[in-house]
Design a protein around this motif. Structure first.
Motif, PDB file in Angstrom:
ATOM      1  N   ALA A 194       0.955  -1.170   0.044  1.00  6.01           N
ATOM      2  CA  ALA A 194       0.031   0.065   0.000  1.00  6.01           C
ATOM      3  C   ALA A 194       1.012   1.082  -0.124  1.00  6.01           C
ATOM      4  N   ALA A 195       2.023   1.202   0.557  1.00  7.95           N
ATOM      5  CA  ALA A 195       2.782   2.397   0.858  1.00  7.95           C
ATOM      6  C   ALA A 195       3.602   2.589  -0.520  1.00  7.95           C
ATOM      7  N   TYR A 196       3.776   1.462  -1.295  1.00 11.19           N
ATOM      8  CA  TYR A 196       4.677   1.870  -2.382  1.00 11.19           C
ATOM      9  C   TYR A 196       3.727   2.300  -3.646  1.00 11.19           C
ATOM     10  N   ALA A 197       2.378   1.992  -3.409  1.00 16.43           N
ATOM     11  CA  ALA A 197       1.228   2.412  -4.368  1.00 16.43           C
ATOM     12  C   ALA A 197       0.810   3.880  -4.339  1.00 16.43           C
ATOM     13  N   CYS A 198       1.652   4.386  -3.148  1.00 22.17           N
ATOM     14  CA  CYS A 198       1.255   5.856  -3.020  1.00 22.17           C
ATOM     15  C   CYS A 198       1.854   6.911  -4.027  1.00 22.17           C
ATOM     16  N   ASP A 199       1.637   8.085  -4.127  1.00 26.55           N
ATOM     17  CA  ASP A 199       2.078   9.128  -4.852  1.00 26.55           C
ATOM     18  C   ASP A 199       3.626   9.386  -4.489  1.00 26.55           C
ATOM     19  N   VAL A 200       3.715   9.558  -3.156  1.00 23.52           N
ATOM     20  CA  VAL A 200       5.003   9.751  -2.628  1.00 23.52           C
ATOM     21  C   VAL A 200       5.466   8.748  -1.445  1.00 23.52           C
ATOM     22  N   THR A 201       6.627   7.954  -1.340  1.00 30.15           N
ATOM     23  CA  THR A 201       6.944   6.945  -0.455  1.00 30.15           C
ATOM     24  C   THR A 201       8.122   7.168   0.061  1.00 30.15           C
ATOM     25  N   TYR A 202       8.134   7.192   1.446  1.00 28.87           N
ATOM     26  CA  TYR A 202       9.329   7.485   2.178  1.00 28.87           C
ATOM     27  C   TYR A 202       9.821   6.222   2.820  1.00 28.87           C
ATOM     28  N   VAL A 203      11.270   5.922   2.751  1.00 28.70           N
ATOM     29  CA  VAL A 203      11.772   4.549   2.889  1.00 28.70           C
ATOM     30  C   VAL A 203      13.006   4.803   3.302  1.00 28.70           C
ATOM     31  N   SER A 204      13.738   3.685   3.936  1.00 32.26           N
ATOM     32  CA  SER A 204      15.279   3.714   4.046  1.00 32.26           C
ATOM     33  C   SER A 204      15.891   2.904   3.029  1.00 32.26           C
ATOM     34  N   ASN A 205      17.138   3.080   2.843  1.00 34.68           N
ATOM     35  CA  ASN A 205      17.702   2.370   1.567  1.00 34.68           C
ATOM     36  C   ASN A 205      17.679   0.858   1.916  1.00 34.68           C
ATOM     37  N   ALA A 206      18.104   0.425   3.180  1.00 34.64           N
ATOM     38  CA  ALA A 206      17.886  -1.065   3.415  1.00 34.64           C
ATOM     39  C   ALA A 206      16.662  -1.761   3.016  1.00 34.64           C
ATOM     40  N   GLU A 207      15.490  -1.029   3.704  1.00 32.78           N
ATOM     41  CA  GLU A 207      14.250  -1.615   3.380  1.00 32.78           C
ATOM     42  C   GLU A 207      13.827  -1.782   2.078  1.00 32.78           C
ATOM     43  N   VAL A 208      13.868  -0.888   1.026  1.00 26.47           N
ATOM     44  CA  VAL A 208      13.806  -0.811  -0.262  1.00 26.47           C
ATOM     45  C   VAL A 208      14.752  -1.859  -1.130  1.00 26.47           C
ATOM     46  N   GLY A 209      15.805  -1.845  -0.575  1.00 24.01           N
ATOM     47  CA  GLY A 209      16.708  -2.881  -1.315  1.00 24.01           C
ATOM     48  C   GLY A 209      16.298  -4.256  -1.036  1.00 24.01           C
ATOM     49  N   PHE A 210      15.808  -4.744   0.390  1.00 26.76           N
ATOM     50  CA  PHE A 210      15.474  -6.111   0.454  1.00 26.76           C
ATOM     51  C   PHE A 210      14.012  -6.350  -0.066  1.00 26.76           C
ATOM     52  N   ASP A 211      13.167  -5.127  -0.082  1.00 25.97           N
ATOM     53  CA  ASP A 211      11.959  -5.426  -0.867  1.00 25.97           C
ATOM     54  C   ASP A 211      12.179  -5.647  -2.323  1.00 25.97           C
TER      55      ASP A 211
END
Length: 389
Positions: free
Chosen positions: A61-78
């Motif tokens: 749901a967060a990645y489907a938003c217009d703007v997503t705030y995330v750490s580099n580690a979390e987006v890398g593992f996702d």
């Protein structure tokens, strides 16, 4: 710097194809989603936040938003988990049109080649880790049985050490048979004993070993050492030894952002990019544009002071902290490890009766991070911190 990212973020988000704002940790991602994200919400744009505790559905749901705030580690593992998914509906990421990386020098340069690894668990010979631990603690001696190179972070078994291990373990060869040899168990026990220090390289909490990031001083949630080192540290600390892990997928930040695996276009911001301008351009195709300060820099940089002993250095640092505190100036003291941060705070209290706030990766301190940072600039405040600050 944080405010400067608002305009390009909103511009790309209005295209309706997603915009990622990547920072170095959950705290900054959450702070920016709450504060700066209000601008996007005011413009009727949706704002998402991905944290280490986020569930799969929350991430999607967060990645489907217009703007997503995330750490580099979390987006890398996702990204890695999405590539291990059996069906497309199990993935959480969507292709974003734009990504802006905060603290770009830390993520794109300092940690560029740090591999992110998603592992699968396999059975481990638990008893061998304890035997190797007792062998290292009880029989092997540094300088005779093994050599330690702290600069290279390496441990080498000497001929005497090899012979000692063979004799005690009752085997002819530490490297045989393949698949169940003693050599990796002995070497990991040595690395755990000599190279990894509790409250500096890792914490023990809730009966588990939590790795501390050398760059940020923060706990790397969900991360584990590979090739049996995690289990060797657990044995060293007297904890229940966990199952072994085997790499299932891996990627580096350099590949993730350099090859535009997450987005079509990339930008970054940091206060220290000029010295790495050539690398930013050659590796990521990014041109560094320095932005001058609105006012002359008021900071004064003094010559380094070198002391003969650590004790002398700490005494001088404590005296300088007290002097600045007496003038009402807020003081930030940086330390190299969690243990050092507590020792320095105790020194200030014992010597000067000065109570300092301590910020490090220990759960009690990390839980108060927002409050400690907010108070750090107040009149006469003294904050002792690891790299988290």
């Amino acid at each position: 710097k944080t405010l400067a990212a608002v305009a390009p973020t909103i511009y790309h988000a209005l295209k309706g194809r997603g915009c990622l704002v990547v920072t170095t940790n959950d705290y900054l991602a959450r702070r920016d989603a709450d504060s700066v994200g209000s601008v996007a919400r005011f413009l009727n744009l949706t704002v998402g936040l991905v944290e280490s505790k986020s569930t799969t559905e929350e991430r999607r749901a967060a990645y489907a938003c217009d703007v997503t705030y995330v750490s580099n580690a979390e987006v890398g593992f996702d990204y890695l988990r999405d590539h291990l998914a059996y069906a497309s509906e199990d993935a959480v990421l969507r292709g974003a049109s734009f990504c802006v990386v905060d603290e770009a020098d830390s993520i794109l340069i300092d940690e560029a080649r740090t591999p992110l690894v998603v592992s699968e668990r396999v059975d481990a010979p638990f008893d061998k880790y304890d035997v190797a631990r007792r062998l290292v603690e009880g029989a092997l001696r540094r300088g005779r049985h093994y050599e330690v190179d702290l600069k290279k972070q390496a441990v080498t078994l000497t001929e005497d050490g090899y012979a000692e291990c063979v004799g005690i373990l009752g085997v002819e060869d530490l490297t045989e048979p393949v698949g169940s040899a003693w050599f990796p168990f002995v070497m990991n026990a040595l690395r755990a004993a000599e190279l990894l220090e509790r409250d500096r390289d890792y914490l023990v909490r809730d009966g588990e070993v939590a790795i501390v990031d050398a760059f940020s001083g923060r706990v790397l949630e969900g991360r584990r050492w590979s090739d049996g080192l995690q289990q060797a540290v657990e044995a060293k600390e007297g904890l229940a030894v966990s199952a072994l892990t085997r790499p299932a997928a891996t990627v580096t930040f350099q590949a993730l952002f350099g090859k535009r695996l997450l987005c079509e276009s990339l930008a970054g911001m940091t206060g220290t990019a000029s010295t790495d301008a050539a690398e930013f351009e050659s590796v990521y195709g990014l041109v560094v544009a320095p932005i001058p300060t609105a006012l002359p820099v008021a900071r004064k940089d003094y010559e380094d002071a070198v002391y003969a002993t650590v004790e002398a250095k700490w005494r001088a640092a404590a005296a300088e902290t007290w002097r600045a505190h007496q003038q009402g100036r807020p003081v930030l003291v940086g330390t190299a490890s969690i243990d050092d941060s507590h020792k320095f705070a105790e020194r200030l209290l014992e010597t000067y009766g000065l109570a300092a706030r301590v910020l490090n990766a220990r759960p009690d301190a990390a839980a108060e991070e927002g409050e400690i940072v907010a108070d750090a600039g107040r009149l006469g405040a003294v904050t002792v911190s690891t790299n988290m600050a």
